[in-house]
Design an enzyme around this catalytic site. Sequence first.
Site, PDB file in Angstrom:
ATOM      1  N   LYS A 199     -23.757  -0.384   6.829  1.00 26.24           N
ATOM      2  CA  LYS A 199     -24.515  -1.583   7.201  1.00 26.24           C
ATOM      3  C   LYS A 199     -23.908  -2.127   8.487  1.00 26.24           C
ATOM      4  CE  LYS A 199     -22.182  -5.340   4.764  1.00 26.24           C
ATOM      5  NZ  LYS A 199     -22.346  -6.358   3.743  1.00 26.24           N
ATOM      6  N   GLY A 220     -26.138   1.667   0.456  1.00 24.72           N
ATOM      7  CA  GLY A 220     -25.020   2.606   0.434  1.00 24.72           C
ATOM      8  C   GLY A 220     -23.745   1.804   0.368  1.00 24.72           C
ATOM      9  N   CYS A 253     -19.609   0.330  -2.756  1.00 27.95           N
ATOM     10  CA  CYS A 253     -19.760  -0.487  -3.968  1.00 27.95           C
ATOM     11  C   CYS A 253     -21.043  -0.203  -4.747  1.00 27.95           C
ATOM     12  CB  CYS A 253     -19.683  -1.970  -3.613  1.00 27.95           C
ATOM     13  SG  CYS A 253     -18.034  -2.434  -3.024  1.00 27.95           S
ATOM     14  N   ASP A 309       0.870  -1.183   0.000  1.00 21.72           N
ATOM     15  CA  ASP A 309       0.000   0.000   0.000  1.00 21.72           C
ATOM     16  C   ASP A 309       0.902   1.227   0.000  1.00 21.72           C
ATOM     17  OD1 ASP A 309      -3.242   0.237   0.661  1.00 21.72           O
ATOM     18  OD2 ASP A 309      -2.111   2.079   1.025  1.00 21.72           O
ATOM     19  N   ASN A 333     -23.808  -6.397  -9.220  1.00 23.75           N
ATOM     20  CA  ASN A 333     -24.123  -5.315  -8.284  1.00 23.75           C
ATOM     21  C   ASN A 333     -25.350  -4.525  -8.736  1.00 23.75           C
ATOM     22  OD1 ASN A 333     -22.193  -6.037  -6.512  1.00 23.75           O
ATOM     23  ND2 ASN A 333     -20.890  -4.236  -6.762  1.00 23.75           N
ATOM     24  N   THR A 384     -13.289  -3.575  -9.150  1.00 19.26           N
ATOM     25  CA  THR A 384     -14.484  -3.472  -9.997  1.00 19.26           C
ATOM     26  C   THR A 384     -14.252  -2.341 -10.984  1.00 19.26           C
ATOM     27  OG1 THR A 384     -15.806  -4.177  -8.125  1.00 19.26           O
ATOM     28  CG2 THR A 384     -16.983  -3.109  -9.950  1.00 19.26           C
ATOM     29  N   ARG A 440     -18.442   4.871   3.797  1.00 16.51           N
ATOM     30  CA  ARG A 440     -18.521   5.419   2.436  1.00 16.51           C
ATOM     31  C   ARG A 440     -19.983   5.417   1.975  1.00 16.51           C
ATOM     32  NH1 ARG A 440     -13.809   1.898  -0.403  1.00 16.51           N
ATOM     33  NH2 ARG A 440     -14.715   0.353   0.998  1.00 16.51           N
TER      34      ARG A 440
HETATM   35  N1  NAD Z   1     -14.910  -3.318  -0.255  1.00 15.30           N
HETATM   36  C1  NAD Z   1     -15.497  -4.400  -0.738  1.00 15.30           C
HETATM   37  O1  NAD Z   1     -16.251  -5.085  -0.041  1.00 15.30           O
HETATM   38  C2  NAD Z   1     -15.277  -4.821  -2.172  1.00 15.30           C
HETATM   39  C3  NAD Z   1     -15.779  -6.063  -2.610  1.00 15.30           C
HETATM   40  C4  NAD Z   1     -15.602  -6.427  -3.948  1.00 15.30           C
HETATM   41  C5  NAD Z   1     -14.954  -5.573  -4.828  1.00 15.30           C
HETATM   42  N2  NAD Z   1     -14.493  -4.376  -4.365  1.00 15.30           N
HETATM   43  C6  NAD Z   1     -13.763  -3.511  -5.300  1.00 15.30           C
HETATM   44  O2  NAD Z   1     -12.382  -3.640  -4.938  1.00 15.30           O
HETATM   45  C7  NAD Z   1     -11.686  -2.424  -5.148  1.00 15.30           C
HETATM   46  C8  NAD Z   1     -11.037  -1.974  -3.841  1.00 15.30           C
HETATM   47  O3  NAD Z   1     -12.046  -1.631  -2.941  1.00 15.30           O
HETATM   48  P1  NAD Z   1     -11.728  -1.340  -1.404  1.00 15.30           P
HETATM   49  O4  NAD Z   1     -13.035  -1.230  -0.727  1.00 15.30           O
HETATM   50  O5  NAD Z   1     -10.728  -2.313  -0.890  1.00 15.30           O
HETATM   51  O6  NAD Z   1     -11.029   0.111  -1.521  1.00 15.30           O
HETATM   52  P2  NAD Z   1     -10.108   0.834  -0.447  1.00 15.30           P
HETATM   53  O7  NAD Z   1     -10.156   2.267  -0.747  1.00 15.30           O
HETATM   54  O8  NAD Z   1     -10.463   0.337   0.924  1.00 15.30           O
HETATM   55  O9  NAD Z   1      -8.628   0.263  -0.756  1.00 15.30           O
HETATM   56  C9  NAD Z   1      -7.771   0.758  -1.727  1.00 15.30           C
HETATM   57  C10 NAD Z   1      -6.352   0.778  -1.143  1.00 15.30           C
HETATM   58  O10 NAD Z   1      -5.439   1.053  -2.189  1.00 15.30           O
HETATM   59  C11 NAD Z   1      -4.434   1.943  -1.706  1.00 15.30           C
HETATM   60  N3  NAD Z   1      -3.814   2.641  -2.844  1.00 15.30           N
HETATM   61  C12 NAD Z   1      -4.270   3.732  -3.515  1.00 15.30           C
HETATM   62  N4  NAD Z   1      -3.429   4.041  -4.514  1.00 15.30           N
HETATM   63  C13 NAD Z   1      -2.429   3.122  -4.495  1.00 15.30           C
HETATM   64  C14 NAD Z   1      -1.289   2.888  -5.302  1.00 15.30           C
HETATM   65  N5  NAD Z   1      -0.991   3.676  -6.336  1.00 15.30           N
HETATM   66  N6  NAD Z   1      -0.491   1.841  -4.983  1.00 15.30           N
HETATM   67  C15 NAD Z   1      -0.779   1.034  -3.932  1.00 15.30           C
HETATM   68  N7  NAD Z   1      -1.849   1.199  -3.139  1.00 15.30           N
HETATM   69  C16 NAD Z   1      -2.671   2.229  -3.423  1.00 15.30           C
HETATM   70  C17 NAD Z   1      -5.177   2.846  -0.747  1.00 15.30           C
HETATM   71  O11 NAD Z   1      -4.281   3.460   0.175  1.00 15.30           O
HETATM   72  C18 NAD Z   1      -6.157   1.859  -0.088  1.00 15.30           C
HETATM   73  O12 NAD Z   1      -5.617   1.301   1.107  1.00 15.30           O
HETATM   74  C19 NAD Z   1     -12.734  -1.461  -5.724  1.00 15.30           C
HETATM   75  O13 NAD Z   1     -12.706  -1.549  -7.118  1.00 15.30           O
HETATM   76  C20 NAD Z   1     -14.047  -2.024  -5.201  1.00 15.30           C
HETATM   77  O14 NAD Z   1     -15.140  -1.650  -6.006  1.00 15.30           O
HETATM   78  C21 NAD Z   1     -14.615  -3.993  -3.065  1.00 15.30           C
HETATM   79  O1  UPG Z   2     -32.138  -6.406   1.321  1.00 12.34           O
HETATM   80  C1  UPG Z   2     -31.257  -5.551   1.441  1.00 12.34           C
HETATM   81  C2  UPG Z   2     -29.876  -5.847   1.354  1.00 12.34           C
HETATM   82  C3  UPG Z   2     -28.948  -4.821   1.487  1.00 12.34           C
HETATM   83  N1  UPG Z   2     -29.362  -3.550   1.710  1.00 12.34           N
HETATM   84  C4  UPG Z   2     -28.357  -2.456   1.811  1.00 12.34           C
HETATM   85  O2  UPG Z   2     -27.513  -2.537   0.670  1.00 12.34           O
HETATM   86  C5  UPG Z   2     -26.205  -2.077   0.972  1.00 12.34           C
HETATM   87  C6  UPG Z   2     -25.164  -3.059   0.478  1.00 12.34           C
HETATM   88  O3  UPG Z   2     -25.223  -4.247   1.232  1.00 12.34           O
HETATM   89  P1  UPG Z   2     -24.310  -5.510   0.875  1.00 12.34           P
HETATM   90  O4  UPG Z   2     -24.470  -5.819  -0.546  1.00 12.34           O
HETATM   91  O5  UPG Z   2     -24.595  -6.570   1.862  1.00 12.34           O
HETATM   92  O6  UPG Z   2     -22.864  -4.919   1.192  1.00 12.34           O
HETATM   93  P2  UPG Z   2     -21.507  -4.735   0.374  1.00 12.34           P
HETATM   94  O7  UPG Z   2     -20.426  -5.162   1.298  1.00 12.34           O
HETATM   95  O8  UPG Z   2     -21.499  -3.359  -0.208  1.00 12.34           O
HETATM   96  O9  UPG Z   2     -21.509  -5.821  -0.824  1.00 12.34           O
HETATM   97  C7  UPG Z   2     -21.928  -5.518  -2.157  1.00 12.34           C
HETATM   98  O10 UPG Z   2     -20.897  -4.875  -2.876  1.00 12.34           O
HETATM   99  C8  UPG Z   2     -19.655  -5.619  -2.932  1.00 12.34           C
HETATM  100  C9  UPG Z   2     -18.629  -4.761  -3.642  1.00 12.34           C
HETATM  101  O11 UPG Z   2     -18.796  -4.757  -5.020  1.00 12.34           O
HETATM  102  C10 UPG Z   2     -19.918  -6.939  -3.666  1.00 12.34           C
HETATM  103  O12 UPG Z   2     -18.705  -7.679  -3.743  1.00 12.34           O
HETATM  104  C11 UPG Z   2     -20.985  -7.729  -2.919  1.00 12.34           C
HETATM  105  O13 UPG Z   2     -21.264  -8.940  -3.617  1.00 12.34           O
HETATM  106  C12 UPG Z   2     -22.252  -6.864  -2.830  1.00 12.34           C
HETATM  107  O14 UPG Z   2     -23.251  -7.540  -2.065  1.00 12.34           O
HETATM  108  C13 UPG Z   2     -26.184  -1.821   2.486  1.00 12.34           C
HETATM  109  O15 UPG Z   2     -26.315  -0.431   2.689  1.00 12.34           O
HETATM  110  C14 UPG Z   2     -27.411  -2.560   2.996  1.00 12.34           C
HETATM  111  O16 UPG Z   2     -27.955  -1.950   4.141  1.00 12.34           O
HETATM  112  C15 UPG Z   2     -30.712  -3.243   1.794  1.00 12.34           C
HETATM  113  O17 UPG Z   2     -31.096  -2.085   1.977  1.00 12.34           O
HETATM  114  N2  UPG Z   2     -31.632  -4.255   1.648  1.00 12.34           N
END
Ligand code: NAD
Ligand code: UPG
Length: 440
Positions: A330, A264, A267, A34, A215, A126, A337
Amino acid sequence: MTKPYRMTVIGSGYLGITHAACMAEAGHEVLALDIDAERVTRLNNAELPIHEKDLGGLLERHVASGRLRFTTSYEEAGAFGDVHFLCLGTPQRSDGFAADLSQLDAAVDSLAPHLVRECLIVGKSTVPVGTAERLAARIEDKAAAGVRAELAWNPEFLREGFAVADTLHPDRIVLGVRSEHAERILRDVYAPLGHEIPYVVTDFATAELVKSAANAFLATKISYINAMAEVCESAGADVVRLSEALGLDERIGGRFLRPGLGFGGGCLPKDIRALWTRAEELGAGSALSFLREVDAINLRRRERVVDLARELAGGVLAGRKVAVLGAAFKPDSDDIRDSPALAVAAALDRQGAVVSVHDPVALDHVRKAYPTLNCAASASAAAQYAQVVLLLTEWRDYVELDPEELGTAVAERRIVDARHALAADRWRAAGWEYRAMGRP
Ligand SMILES: NC(=O)c1ccc[n+]([C@@H]2O[C@H](COP(=O)([O-])OP(=O)(O)OC[C@H]3O[C@@H](n4cnc5c(N)ncnc54)[C@H](O)[C@@H]3O)[C@@H](O)[C@H]2O)c1
Ligand SMILES: O=c1ccn([C@@H]2O[C@H](COP(=O)(O)OP(=O)(O)O[C@H]3O[C@H](CO)[C@@H](O)[C@H](O)[C@H]3O)[C@@H](O)[C@H]2O)c(=O)[nH]1
């Protein structure tokens, strides 16, 4: 397992830390990177900078075993990995609805010149469809002469709050690949997770789109039930019973059909906006124009809660004391975020209400991001002398609140249950005016 891989995970945020720790759990040697040096130091001390169930234990175990390390050095990462996972953030751009791909571009530009041998780079972020193809050309352009670095796209589907379980037991693994070689490596990497997991092997564009489409489907399902909540509210019907009845139809299914304050987080909101924007760029905008309505329905939920709070406060918010229970987007996460709860709290604050917020884990983030909101040490402290209480994130602690006990703290027994999480009868029996959108 055929062999443990030496791999790097670039970007140690919600996704990257989870992926790195789970890959170590699967037996691989992992170096996570990072650019945030303070975060890297904390992680090397096995201190988890986020709230995520089961992740702290994995981090401790694998930092101690030496199988998981963190660095800020791209030089070290380039020399270490045979496989490099890209887990960079792709937030919404500040100037519109498109995804901001600058973190991914910067990471590729930093990594490629430090690659010293043939390797596979695997995107997990993503991204808008077309990104992988663009990045593949960028890697080829920036990689050191003579080094073959192939790209693959392997989107991630984990949910916050269940991140470890979702990573170790995924519903499916999607591989966007350009060669059997890349597919073989990735099947090998994930083999320790078990042989029952379905694989979908496809091209870059389909792999990228599977993620955005999943999503968008989930967001649409939530907005559908919230649109029905609006109709129920006008018709005097009960959206919770409606949702229950719909969900019993196996073709519909009850998951992601919980009405309330809407979606919210880092994602769903930004991903639907990036998807319709990309579709417009590709000339297919009209196919996905309904996603704008999905977004609009979702944002109306927040306004509706503000309106209900005003109504319960006697028609004005200025000077009224409002308790907000929940700040995370949640339960079981500290992620704020695009949190619906905080959007409501901030709107009330702007309209002059005296807002007191409680959350079991997210208050440090709230203090930094929303310095004008008051943060309370407990739910009952937030509710002290409140004229209205709003339940905005359905943490278990709040579901288990005793209406009699909370009633002794407040000035007026009035509550909006924006997540349909409380037993309405119990609260009404304790003398509370109980309101929930779409329920009589
Ligand atoms: N958060 C989730 O539940 C989730 C689930 C599935 C997919 N995603 C996707 O995964 C990706 C990451 O999401 P996240 O929630 O982990 O984001 P995040 O902001 O928590 O993490 C990103 C990290 O990358 C670091 N960073 C930024 N620029 C950098 C660079 N140039 N080199 C190295 N590190 C650097 C940041 O400091 C940060 O710690 C997004 O595309 C998101 O849509 C997230
Ligand atoms: O019936 C429902 C289910 C969820 N939520 C809301 O929807 C949001 C997202 O919830 P959830 O999807 O469980 O959380 P995330 O961790 O954001 O996960 C979503 O986003 C991720 C990042 O892309 C994906 O990897 C996951 O598959 C996808 O579920 C939250 O604010 C929840 O409160 C509702 O209002 N009603």
